[in-house]
Structures are given as C-alpha cells and as structure tokens.
Design a protein around this motif. Structure first.
Motif, PDB file in Angstrom:
ATOM      1  N   THR A  77       0.824  -1.214   0.000  1.00  0.00           N
ATOM      2  CA  THR A  77       0.000   0.000   0.000  1.00  0.00           C
ATOM      3  C   THR A  77       0.861   1.269   0.000  1.00  0.00           C
ATOM      4  N   GLN A  78       2.140   1.088  -0.307  1.00  0.00           N
ATOM      5  CA  GLN A  78       3.096   2.192  -0.436  1.00  0.00           C
ATOM      6  C   GLN A  78       3.301   2.974   0.861  1.00  0.00           C
ATOM      7  N   LYS A  79       3.103   2.312   1.983  1.00  0.00           N
ATOM      8  CA  LYS A  79       3.429   2.902   3.278  1.00  0.00           C
ATOM      9  C   LYS A  79       4.863   2.488   3.616  1.00  0.00           C
ATOM     10  N   TYR A  80       5.810   3.091   2.924  1.00  0.00           N
ATOM     11  CA  TYR A  80       7.183   2.594   2.952  1.00  0.00           C
ATOM     12  C   TYR A  80       7.871   2.767   4.301  1.00  0.00           C
ATOM     13  N   SER A  81       7.599   3.845   4.993  1.00  0.00           N
ATOM     14  CA  SER A  81       8.220   4.042   6.298  1.00  0.00           C
ATOM     15  C   SER A  81       7.762   2.967   7.278  1.00  0.00           C
ATOM     16  N   GLU A  82       6.479   2.703   7.263  1.00  0.00           N
ATOM     17  CA  GLU A  82       5.918   1.665   8.142  1.00  0.00           C
ATOM     18  C   GLU A  82       6.441   0.294   7.745  1.00  0.00           C
ATOM     19  N   ALA A  83       6.497   0.035   6.443  1.00  0.00           N
ATOM     20  CA  ALA A  83       6.995  -1.258   5.971  1.00  0.00           C
ATOM     21  C   ALA A  83       8.438  -1.475   6.414  1.00  0.00           C
ATOM     22  N   LEU A  84       9.257  -0.454   6.268  1.00  0.00           N
ATOM     23  CA  LEU A  84      10.663  -0.566   6.640  1.00  0.00           C
ATOM     24  C   LEU A  84      10.818  -0.856   8.122  1.00  0.00           C
ATOM     25  N   ALA A  85      10.008  -0.222   8.941  1.00  0.00           N
ATOM     26  CA  ALA A  85      10.068  -0.457  10.392  1.00  0.00           C
ATOM     27  C   ALA A  85       9.713  -1.908  10.719  1.00  0.00           C
ATOM     28  N   GLU A  86       8.708  -2.442  10.034  1.00  0.00           N
ATOM     29  CA  GLU A  86       8.290  -3.828  10.294  1.00  0.00           C
ATOM     30  C   GLU A  86       9.352  -4.810   9.813  1.00  0.00           C
ATOM     31  N   PHE A  87       9.940  -4.547   8.646  1.00  0.00           N
ATOM     32  CA  PHE A  87      10.980  -5.436   8.134  1.00  0.00           C
ATOM     33  C   PHE A  87      12.204  -5.427   9.045  1.00  0.00           C
ATOM     34  N   LEU A 121      15.186 -10.217   3.898  1.00  0.00           N
ATOM     35  CA  LEU A 121      14.366  -9.043   3.599  1.00  0.00           C
ATOM     36  C   LEU A 121      15.194  -7.842   3.132  1.00  0.00           C
ATOM     37  N   TRP A 122      16.503  -8.030   3.010  1.00  0.00           N
ATOM     38  CA  TRP A 122      17.391  -6.922   2.669  1.00  0.00           C
ATOM     39  C   TRP A 122      16.989  -6.205   1.372  1.00  0.00           C
ATOM     40  N   PRO A 123      16.680  -6.927   0.292  1.00  0.00           N
ATOM     41  CA  PRO A 123      16.310  -6.216  -0.949  1.00  0.00           C
ATOM     42  C   PRO A 123      15.045  -5.375  -0.821  1.00  0.00           C
ATOM     43  N   VAL A 124      14.033  -5.905  -0.180  1.00  0.00           N
ATOM     44  CA  VAL A 124      12.792  -5.130  -0.058  1.00  0.00           C
ATOM     45  C   VAL A 124      12.968  -3.966   0.912  1.00  0.00           C
TER      46      VAL A 124
END
Length: 235
Positions: free
Chosen positions: A57-67, A79-82
C-alpha cells in the motif's frame, strides 16, 4: 515465540487473509495485517506480513520499520532487498545503493541477489544515472539462457533501461527475450513490444457498439423527418 492455541488460530486466520488479498486488494490485506500485529507483535512472521502489507500500500516508512523488526527477531537477511526498495520509496535512493554494497548481500540466495541488483538499478535510475543502471543489470544471470522465476523481470528491467537510454533496437531485443521467458505474464513485455512496433490495439466490440448507436440515432432522425414531412400518422 509460542502463542496460546486460540490466539495462534486467530493470528493464523488473519495472516491467511493477508496472503490471499495482498495482490488483489492490498488495502484490505493491510487491515488484516494490523489485526494480526495487534494480537501478536512479538512474532516475526507477523511483523514480516505486516511489512509486506504496508509495502503493497506504499506505506514505505511503516513497511521498513516492520521489516527491520522482523530482521532483528530472526537474524535473517532475506528481507534486505525489499528493505532497500523501501528506501527508494522514501526518496532515498542513495541509501538503497549503500545497502547494495553491504556484506548482507553476499549472504542472500541467488534469487534475492538478483532482486537486490534490480533495486540497485532502480536506485540508479531514480538518480538519473541511466547508463549506470544498465551496467548494474549486466551480469551472468542476465547473459544466461537458463530461465528462472526472476528471469523475465531481469530481462524486462534491462530492456526498459535500454529504451530509456534511447537504445531502441537493443531494447526491443530484450523485451522479446523477456516475453520468451515470461510464461506466467509477470510483465507487460508483449505490450511494450507492440508499442515499439507501432501496433495499436482497437476495441472491436466497443467500436461495433458505437457504430450500432450511430446507426440507431440516424434511423431515429430519419423517422422524425418523415413524420414532419408526412404529418401525424393519426391525421
């Protein structure tokens, strides 16, 4: 981390829905991921699923925190590439490039290394470095005639970069190679080839409907004219 049976079942149901909906309805998948996260935020699989749902959903900041959270829990670098692509999504391509040079990349399997190469090439393009993006994609994996799940996307990215650099003949060749490898329709290589060949697709059914509508309207106009000239039928 183990969960009580009932809680584990609830979490599992939500994760199943995330996996089922993430491609066709990412917003709904994201909603299910938030439920799972609320129920079991200390489970790595939940953090990872929440990351992918946010990414979709293009919530990249949130996605990065979860990864990052999932990586801390598992110690895995898969998960390094994503994570690097999230940096691109946040407008930080230079960070994505820095990640492409980190030791973690050497620990990735072949598919993930190719994914990292795609992210790095994308970062180069974000920075306007199209020639560098082309060089980044040139590799033994690109040159190989063997077909792997990642082959269509790698060839497609290379073709697209060549086209952006004005190398149209080479781009056409590589779009054709991408299409040849793309048995599942993962790319729109066929459409790109058609565009390069000047082929225009016409909606024959829609055109037929339009013609019928025009004919019907013309017939109505004729009937009205006849009625005006001959008077009312009742008269």
């Amino acid at each position: 981390m183990s969960l009580p049976k009932t809680l584990a079942e609830d979490v599992a149901r939500n994760l199943v829905m995330v996996a089922r909906l993430i491609d066709e309805d990412p917003e709904q998948a994201y909603a299910y991921s938030r439920i799972a996260l609320r129920l079991a935020s200390r489970v790595a699989a939940v953090r990872e699923a929440a990351g992918f749902a946010a990414y979709a959903t293009q919530k990249y900041s949130e996605a990065l925190a979860e990864f990052r959270a999932a990586k801390r829990m598992t110690g895995s670098v898969e998960l390094w590439p994503v994570m690097a692509d999230c940096e691109r999504g946040l407008g930080r391509p230079e960070r994505a490039l820095a990640m492409a040079g980190e030791p973690e990349v050497q620990k990735l399997d072949k598919a993930s290394q190719v994914e990292m190469r795609l992210v790095a090439a994308g970062a180069r393009r974000d920075m306007g470095q199209i020639d560098a993006a082309i060089v980044t994609l040139q590799s033994s994996e690109l040159a190989s005639s063997a077909v792997h799940p990642w082959t269509p996307r790698l060839r497609y990215a290379y073709a697209d970069a060549l086209l952006a650099a004005g190398r149209e003949d080479e781009a056409r060749e590589w779009f054709a190679k991408a299409l040849e490898a793309d048995k599942d329709g993962a790319t729109d290589a066929s459409d790109r080839l058609a565009e390069l060949d000047g082929v225009e697709f016409v909606d024959a059914l829609g055109e037929s409907d339009d013609e019928d509508t025009v004919e019907a309207e013309a017939g109505t106009d004729t009937d009205v004219d006849d009625a005006d000239e001959g008077g009312s039928a009742k008269a």
